[in-house]
Design a protein around this motif. Structure first.
Motif, PDB file in Angstrom:
ATOM      1  N   THR A  80       4.613  12.879 -26.296  1.00  0.00           N
ATOM      2  CA  THR A  80       3.419  11.903 -25.962  1.00  0.00           C
ATOM      3  C   THR A  80       2.883  11.808 -24.557  1.00  0.00           C
ATOM      4  O   THR A  80       1.594  11.877 -24.568  1.00  0.00           O
ATOM      5  CB  THR A  80       4.165  10.577 -26.390  1.00  0.00           C
ATOM      6  N   HIS A 116      10.431  13.008 -28.448  1.00  0.00           N
ATOM      7  CA  HIS A 116       9.176  12.328 -28.821  1.00  0.00           C
ATOM      8  C   HIS A 116       8.325  11.816 -27.619  1.00  0.00           C
ATOM      9  O   HIS A 116       7.105  11.966 -27.494  1.00  0.00           O
ATOM     10  CB  HIS A 116       9.580  11.346 -29.655  1.00  0.00           C
ATOM     11  N   GLN A 161      -1.029  12.587 -23.765  1.00  0.00           N
ATOM     12  CA  GLN A 161      -1.643  11.793 -22.855  1.00  0.00           C
ATOM     13  C   GLN A 161      -2.227  12.225 -21.726  1.00  0.00           C
ATOM     14  O   GLN A 161      -3.697  12.004 -21.599  1.00  0.00           O
ATOM     15  CB  GLN A 161      -0.814  10.483 -22.697  1.00  0.00           C
TER      16      GLN A 161
END
Length: 177
Positions: A163, A159, A167
């Protein structure tokens, strides 16, 4: 354990350097035999034995009872074999992943470059999980077994890796402005 070995352990614990040197010589064959059963490669065997002997030399004074000596020493070897195995696996995973292995089906070459840069910029613990799970398509339990971590840790690291990648890809580059 023989009386002579018990006496050597006691003397070594008390700081007797000659007893410690004899103990190192006596223990080395047993340590090596145990390491052969525990370590994954011959290089790891040699490294684990050396580290175990070094730990014995440095920390014998911390040993509380003579009866725990053998299990204490073998636990050092076991931990070292496992540590070396994890390092070898991590290096293998990094060596197996080549940037050219990504499929060339992306319509946007810039996206592919950004994705590659984002993956390679990930911290090692996230990159390993991401590559095994999303690139090589291993299951979470398989990834956990390969890396020696829990399934929960795999999910958490995956996860976090996704992420970070999202980004980095969403962040506009100065050249794009």
């Amino acid at each position: 354990m023989g009386k002579n070995k018990e006496q050597l352990i006691k003397l070594a614990c008390q700081g007797d350097k000659q007893a410690l040197e004899k103990l190192l010589l006596i223990c080395q064959p047993d340590i090596k035999r145990f390491a052969r059963r525990t370590c994954s490669t011959s290089e790891d065997i040699e490294d684990a034995v050396q580290i175990a002997l070094w730990q014995l030399y440095r920390k014998i004074g911390m040993l509380k009872t003579v009866a725990t000596f053998t299990s204490w020493l073998f636990r050092i070897v076991e931990r070292e074999c496992y540590r070396l195995f994890r390092i070898r696996q991590a290096n293998k995973i990094n060596a197996e992943f080549q940037l050219d292995d990504l499929p060339a089906t992306y319509s946007n070459i810039d996206l592919k470059i950004d994705l590659i840069n984002a993956i390679t910029a990930l911290p090692l613990i996230y990159r390993q999980v991401f590559i095994l799970k999303d690139v090589e398509e291993y299951s979470s339990p398989e990834v956990a077994a390969k890396l020696g971590i829990t399934v929960e840790a795999v999910k958490s690291r995956l996860h976090r890796a996704r992420t970070i990648i999202k980004q980095q890809i969403k962040t506009p580059k100065i050249a794009d402005i």
